[in-house]
Design a protein around this motif. Structure first.
Motif, PDB file in Angstrom:
ATOM      1  N   ALA A  39       0.819  -1.209   0.000  1.00  0.00           N
ATOM      2  CA  ALA A  39       0.000   0.000   0.000  1.00  0.00           C
ATOM      3  C   ALA A  39       0.854   1.259   0.000  1.00  0.00           C
ATOM      4  CB  ALA A  39      -0.927  -0.007   1.212  1.00  0.00           C
ATOM      5  N   TYR A  40       2.015   1.212   0.637  1.00  0.00           N
ATOM      6  CA  TYR A  40       2.920   2.366   0.675  1.00  0.00           C
ATOM      7  C   TYR A  40       3.350   2.763  -0.733  1.00  0.00           C
ATOM      8  CZ  TYR A  40       7.140   5.106   1.682  1.00  0.00           C
ATOM      9  OH  TYR A  40       8.098   6.091   1.729  1.00  0.00           O
ATOM     10  N   GLU A  41       3.632   1.784  -1.546  1.00  0.00           N
ATOM     11  CA  GLU A  41       4.048   2.070  -2.924  1.00  0.00           C
ATOM     12  C   GLU A  41       2.948   2.786  -3.699  1.00  0.00           C
ATOM     13  OE1 GLU A  41       6.916   1.678  -4.138  1.00  0.00           O
ATOM     14  OE2 GLU A  41       7.981   0.096  -3.070  1.00  0.00           O
ATOM     15  N   GLN A  42       1.698   2.485  -3.377  1.00  0.00           N
ATOM     16  CA  GLN A  42       0.586   3.131  -4.070  1.00  0.00           C
ATOM     17  C   GLN A  42       0.292   4.516  -3.505  1.00  0.00           C
ATOM     18  OE1 GLN A  42      -2.739   0.438  -3.937  1.00  0.00           O
ATOM     19  NE2 GLN A  42      -1.536  -1.311  -4.653  1.00  0.00           N
ATOM     20  N   LEU A  43       0.434   4.667  -2.179  1.00  0.00           N
ATOM     21  CA  LEU A  43       0.149   5.959  -1.568  1.00  0.00           C
ATOM     22  C   LEU A  43       1.244   6.984  -1.842  1.00  0.00           C
ATOM     23  CD1 LEU A  43      -1.195   4.789   1.919  1.00  0.00           C
ATOM     24  CD2 LEU A  43      -2.521   5.825   0.078  1.00  0.00           C
ATOM     25  N   TYR A  44       2.505   6.540  -1.862  1.00  0.00           N
ATOM     26  CA  TYR A  44       3.641   7.442  -2.056  1.00  0.00           C
ATOM     27  C   TYR A  44       4.546   6.877  -3.158  1.00  0.00           C
ATOM     28  CZ  TYR A  44       1.949   8.595   2.609  1.00  0.00           C
ATOM     29  OH  TYR A  44       1.152   8.912   3.676  1.00  0.00           O
ATOM     30  N   PRO A  45       4.136   6.991  -4.399  1.00  0.00           N
ATOM     31  CA  PRO A  45       4.898   6.352  -5.487  1.00  0.00           C
ATOM     32  C   PRO A  45       6.194   7.064  -5.849  1.00  0.00           C
ATOM     33  CG  PRO A  45       2.999   7.531  -6.367  1.00  0.00           C
ATOM     34  CD  PRO A  45       2.883   7.600  -4.880  1.00  0.00           C
ATOM     35  N   THR A  46       6.334   8.344  -5.513  1.00  0.00           N
ATOM     36  CA  THR A  46       7.519   9.098  -5.922  1.00  0.00           C
ATOM     37  C   THR A  46       8.315   9.563  -4.710  1.00  0.00           C
ATOM     38  OG1 THR A  46       6.363  11.226  -5.935  1.00  0.00           O
ATOM     39  CG2 THR A  46       6.273   9.904  -7.959  1.00  0.00           C
ATOM     40  N   ALA A  47       9.591   9.866  -4.944  1.00  0.00           N
ATOM     41  CA  ALA A  47      10.448  10.352  -3.866  1.00  0.00           C
ATOM     42  C   ALA A  47       9.977  11.703  -3.346  1.00  0.00           C
ATOM     43  CB  ALA A  47      11.889  10.447  -4.353  1.00  0.00           C
ATOM     44  N   ALA A  48       9.419  12.532  -4.230  1.00  0.00           N
ATOM     45  CA  ALA A  48       8.936  13.851  -3.812  1.00  0.00           C
ATOM     46  C   ALA A  48       7.785  13.736  -2.818  1.00  0.00           C
ATOM     47  CB  ALA A  48       8.495  14.645  -5.046  1.00  0.00           C
ATOM     48  N   MET A  49       6.955  12.706  -2.963  1.00  0.00           N
ATOM     49  CA  MET A  49       5.838  12.522  -2.047  1.00  0.00           C
ATOM     50  C   MET A  49       6.297  11.906  -0.726  1.00  0.00           C
ATOM     51  SD  MET A  49       2.904  11.116  -4.676  1.00  0.00           S
ATOM     52  CE  MET A  49       1.646  11.140  -3.403  1.00  0.00           C
ATOM     53  N   ARG A  50       7.423  11.185  -0.755  1.00  0.00           N
ATOM     54  CA  ARG A  50       7.912  10.543   0.463  1.00  0.00           C
ATOM     55  C   ARG A  50       8.756  11.493   1.313  1.00  0.00           C
ATOM     56  NH1 ARG A  50      10.020   4.833  -2.261  1.00  0.00           N
ATOM     57  NH2 ARG A  50       7.987   4.207  -3.125  1.00  0.00           N
ATOM     58  N   LEU A  66       1.369   6.682  19.646  1.00  0.00           N
ATOM     59  CA  LEU A  66       0.521   5.617  19.111  1.00  0.00           C
ATOM     60  C   LEU A  66       1.329   4.517  18.437  1.00  0.00           C
ATOM     61  CD1 LEU A  66      -2.458   7.575  17.518  1.00  0.00           C
ATOM     62  CD2 LEU A  66      -2.551   6.051  19.484  1.00  0.00           C
ATOM     63  N   LEU A  67       2.275   4.898  17.600  1.00  0.00           N
ATOM     64  CA  LEU A  67       2.917   3.943  16.704  1.00  0.00           C
ATOM     65  C   LEU A  67       4.387   3.719  16.983  1.00  0.00           C
ATOM     66  CD1 LEU A  67       1.301   5.220  13.377  1.00  0.00           C
ATOM     67  CD2 LEU A  67       0.499   3.383  14.854  1.00  0.00           C
ATOM     68  N   GLY A  68       5.020   4.587  17.750  1.00  0.00           N
ATOM     69  CA  GLY A  68       6.441   4.444  17.998  1.00  0.00           C
ATOM     70  C   GLY A  68       7.265   5.399  17.164  1.00  0.00           C
ATOM     71  N   PRO A  69       8.573   5.382  17.335  1.00  0.00           N
ATOM     72  CA  PRO A  69       9.447   6.305  16.603  1.00  0.00           C
ATOM     73  C   PRO A  69       9.529   5.939  15.128  1.00  0.00           C
ATOM     74  CG  PRO A  69      10.748   4.742  17.860  1.00  0.00           C
ATOM     75  CD  PRO A  69       9.324   4.500  18.240  1.00  0.00           C
ATOM     76  N   ALA A  70       9.606   6.962  14.290  1.00  0.00           N
ATOM     77  CA  ALA A  70       9.757   6.757  12.846  1.00  0.00           C
ATOM     78  C   ALA A  70      11.223   6.946  12.489  1.00  0.00           C
ATOM     79  CB  ALA A  70       8.882   7.755  12.079  1.00  0.00           C
ATOM     80  N   PHE A  71      11.921   5.837  12.231  1.00  0.00           N
ATOM     81  CA  PHE A  71      13.348   5.909  11.961  1.00  0.00           C
ATOM     82  C   PHE A  71      13.650   6.203  10.494  1.00  0.00           C
ATOM     83  CE2 PHE A  71      13.127   3.054  15.708  1.00  0.00           C
ATOM     84  CZ  PHE A  71      13.799   3.860  16.594  1.00  0.00           C
ATOM     85  N   ASP A  72      12.831   5.664   9.600  1.00  0.00           N
ATOM     86  CA  ASP A  72      13.059   5.892   8.167  1.00  0.00           C
ATOM     87  C   ASP A  72      11.744   5.665   7.425  1.00  0.00           C
ATOM     88  OD1 ASP A  72      13.926   6.213   5.608  1.00  0.00           O
ATOM     89  OD2 ASP A  72      15.239   4.460   5.564  1.00  0.00           O
ATOM     90  N   LEU A  73      11.113   6.758   6.991  1.00  0.00           N
ATOM     91  CA  LEU A  73       9.839   6.662   6.285  1.00  0.00           C
ATOM     92  C   LEU A  73      10.001   6.820   4.781  1.00  0.00           C
ATOM     93  CD1 LEU A  73       7.545   8.721   8.677  1.00  0.00           C
ATOM     94  CD2 LEU A  73       8.013   6.275   8.661  1.00  0.00           C
ATOM     95  N   SER A  74      11.241   6.799   4.298  1.00  0.00           N
ATOM     96  CA  SER A  74      11.470   6.978   2.860  1.00  0.00           C
ATOM     97  C   SER A  74      11.411   5.673   2.095  1.00  0.00           C
ATOM     98  CB  SER A  74      12.846   7.636   2.635  1.00  0.00           C
ATOM     99  OG  SER A  74      13.880   6.787   3.105  1.00  0.00           O
ATOM    100  N   THR A  75      11.245   4.562   2.795  1.00  0.00           N
ATOM    101  CA  THR A  75      11.175   3.257   2.141  1.00  0.00           C
ATOM    102  C   THR A  75       9.924   2.522   2.602  1.00  0.00           C
ATOM    103  OG1 THR A  75      12.409   2.108   3.882  1.00  0.00           O
ATOM    104  CG2 THR A  75      13.690   3.118   2.090  1.00  0.00           C
ATOM    105  N   PRO A  76       9.406   1.606   1.788  1.00  0.00           N
ATOM    106  CA  PRO A  76       8.227   0.829   2.216  1.00  0.00           C
ATOM    107  C   PRO A  76       8.483   0.041   3.493  1.00  0.00           C
ATOM    108  CG  PRO A  76       8.601   0.578  -0.144  1.00  0.00           C
ATOM    109  CD  PRO A  76       9.796   1.301   0.400  1.00  0.00           C
ATOM    110  N   GLY A  77       9.692  -0.512   3.623  1.00  0.00           N
ATOM    111  CA  GLY A  77       9.993  -1.284   4.817  1.00  0.00           C
ATOM    112  C   GLY A  77      10.022  -0.438   6.071  1.00  0.00           C
TER     113      GLY A  77
END
Length: 531
Positions: A39-50, A66-77
């Motif tokens: 789903a991440y690939e569909q929601l944020y398909p480009t680097a500019a959106m990520r 709620l979810l914990g620390p975000a260490f790297d949101l630039s990749t689907p993983g």
């Protein structure tokens, strides 16, 4: 005969008894990460959106709670680990806690352990079998999650770290459940102790992730350890050692306590009751209150504290998100309104509504627990009718759920109101936002009543039903599931207050369906055999 004699036979017996329940747990734990990654690939398909994600989502303390620390949101993983790993650690903890208790303390409470112990069964065999099953389930959950993440094309190291973090959480709470099973004489209390430790771990992790000054609190939580393994974000493999050491220590304590208590008894001494019942215990509803009051008070206090923690950080969420249209759209989808703060509060209310559903299932299944330990037959031999017996437990499942929801809404409303300058208005609004989920909880409790009335052996499947409807409502929009499938969950039909106006029609339909299920369950219970 050795102390472990019969372990293999008991392990096979436990696997046979859980042949449907464990696969359901494993399905939830293994499939969702791959779905969110796609789903991440569909929601944020480009680097500019990520690119804006790190500056908006990653810097948001409200979402960190709620979810914990975000260490790297630039990749689907990295996005998947941030979005799911904390909740998955909780689910893995619940899976192993219920598994260990089911095959240890519950067996002693129902006297089946004595029957088995009269054969060639060693002192430590039941606990060892339960630990082996729980450990195997944790390892399999991690392996399946890793395999499916690899199948989506994600990095091998990150996928392996995600699976290892999931397995590590399961191992820690297996040890916690092993200790709880030795402390008290009843399975319900044992589950309550272990799940309280799990809830405290989640709360510690949330408070630690809310600010840099309190980040040390996250290192006191096994759930925090799972997230700080940092899958897909420069993995820290040494953190896994914390989970391994903690699991070994807790298991050692569990075995030590087992060797120092009598079979069928708990390590902690039981408090003697009165020789004669008080006048307040002369009816089935009074007895039901006595049985349910401890868990009801505990749940209410827990959700009130959690609600206050979430409500206190709601005011600053709008400023942190700023004018980023992507983030605003995400919150609109999660909360149902363009008003970001109201959308966040609506999401909090929905989360507590789902928590209330699990309380409702627990309270409804108490009747089955009383039946299994043969306390129902002597009760029904008196003037108490079957209808009064079952209704007494269902009343506390329904009314108790309302009390839990109101406590959560009150805590969140007061905390948010203190910061916003309107305690009364925000408290009443949040109480309404949580109580509006009541018809959906009724429906879930109705399913539990039907299972108990028609097929008592499958009553525990009500937990799976509650888990499925929660997963569909919580992750269905993120996974872009078909609307028809999402609509299976009653929570998808509940208006998300305070972000939107109340819609009476869906609430009325949910109430009618719930009433029909409750009536069917009561009618079936009146006609079936006890036991």
């Amino acid at each position: 005969m050795t102390a472990l004699a019969g372990t293999g036979q008991l392990t096979r017996l436990a696997l046979r008894r859980d042949r449907f329940l464990l696969p359901a747990w494993l399905l939830v734990l293994s499939v969702l990460p791959a779905g969110v990654a796609n789903a991440y690939e569909q929601l944020y398909p480009t680097a500019a959106m990520r690119e804006p994600l790190a500056a908006t989502v990653g810097a948001n303390p409200a979402l960190a709670v709620l979810l914990g620390p975000a260490f790297d949101l630039s990749t689907p993983g990295g996005f998947t680990a941030w979005r799911l790993l904390g909740f998955h650690a909780v689910i893995a903890g619940l899976m192993v806690i219920f598994t260990v208790t089911r095959h240890t303390r519950a067996e002693e409470e129902t006297a089946r352990h004595e029957l088995l112990a009269s054969g060639v069964i060693g002192r430590y065999a039941p606990l060892t079998a339960a630990v082996l099953v729980a450990t195997g389930a944790s390892a399999l959950a991690g392996l399946l999650a890793t395999t499916l993440l690899l199948a989506t094309g994600l990095a091998a190291a990150g996928a392996l770290a995600y699976g290892a973090a999931l397995t590590g959480s399961g191992l820690v709470f297996t040890g916690v459940a092993a200790i709880a099973a030795q402390l008290v004489a009843f399975a319900r209390t044992s589950n309550g102790i272990a799940t309280s430790v799990l809830g405290a771990s989640f709360l510690l992790r949330g408070l630690g992730d809310a600010s840099d000054e309190a980040s040390w609190l996250s290192w006191l939580s096994p759930i925090g350890w799972a997230q700080r393994l940092r899958p897909f974000a420069d993995e820290r493999w040494w953190v896994l050692a914390l989970s391994v050491v903690a699991s070994l220590v807790t298991l050692a304590v569990g075995y030590l306590l087992l060797g120092r208590r009598d079979a069928g008894a708990g390590f902690l001494p039981e408090r003697l009751g009165r020789a004669h019942a008080t006048p307040s215990l002369r009816g089935p509803f009074a007895l039901a209150w006595r049985l349910h009051r401890g868990s009801l008070i505990g749940w209410s206090i827990g959700v009130a504290i959690s609600g206050a923690a979430f409500g206190a950080i709601a005011l600053g969420i709008g400023d942190l998100i700023g004018d980023n249209p992507t983030m605003r759209e995400m919150f609109v989808r999660m909360g149902g309104s363009a008003m970001v703060i109201d959308a966040f509060l609506a999401q909090i209310a929905e989360m507590f509504g789902m928590i209330g559903a699990f309380y409702g299932v627990q309270a409804a299944l108490r009747a089955r627990g009383e039946e299994v330990v043969t306390r129902v037959e002597p009760l029904l031999a008196t003037a108490v009718t079957r209808l009064r017996f079952m209704t007494s437990h269902l009343v506390f499942a329904l009314v108790g759920a309302a009390i839990v929801l109101a406590a959560a809404g009150l805590g969140a409303g007061i905390a948010h109101g203190l910061r916003a300058g309107d305690v009364a208005g925000n408290a009443s609004a949040m109480i309404g936002a949580t109580l509006v989920h009541f018809p959906a909880i009724w429906l879930v409790v109705g399913v539990a009543a039907v299972l108990y009335g028609f097929t008592p052996r499958w009553t525990s499947s009500a937990w799976a039903v509650a888990a499925v409807v929660v997963v569909l409502a919580l992750f269905g929009p993120v996974l872009n599931l078909a609307p028809l499938l999402i609509d299976v969950s009653p929570f998808s039909h509940v208006p998300r207050l305070p972000a939107v106006d109340v819609e009476v029609a869906p609430l009325a339909w949910l109430t009618v369906l719930a009433a029909a299920l409750l009536a069917a369950g009561l009618a079936a219970f009146r006609r079936r055999d006890i036991g």
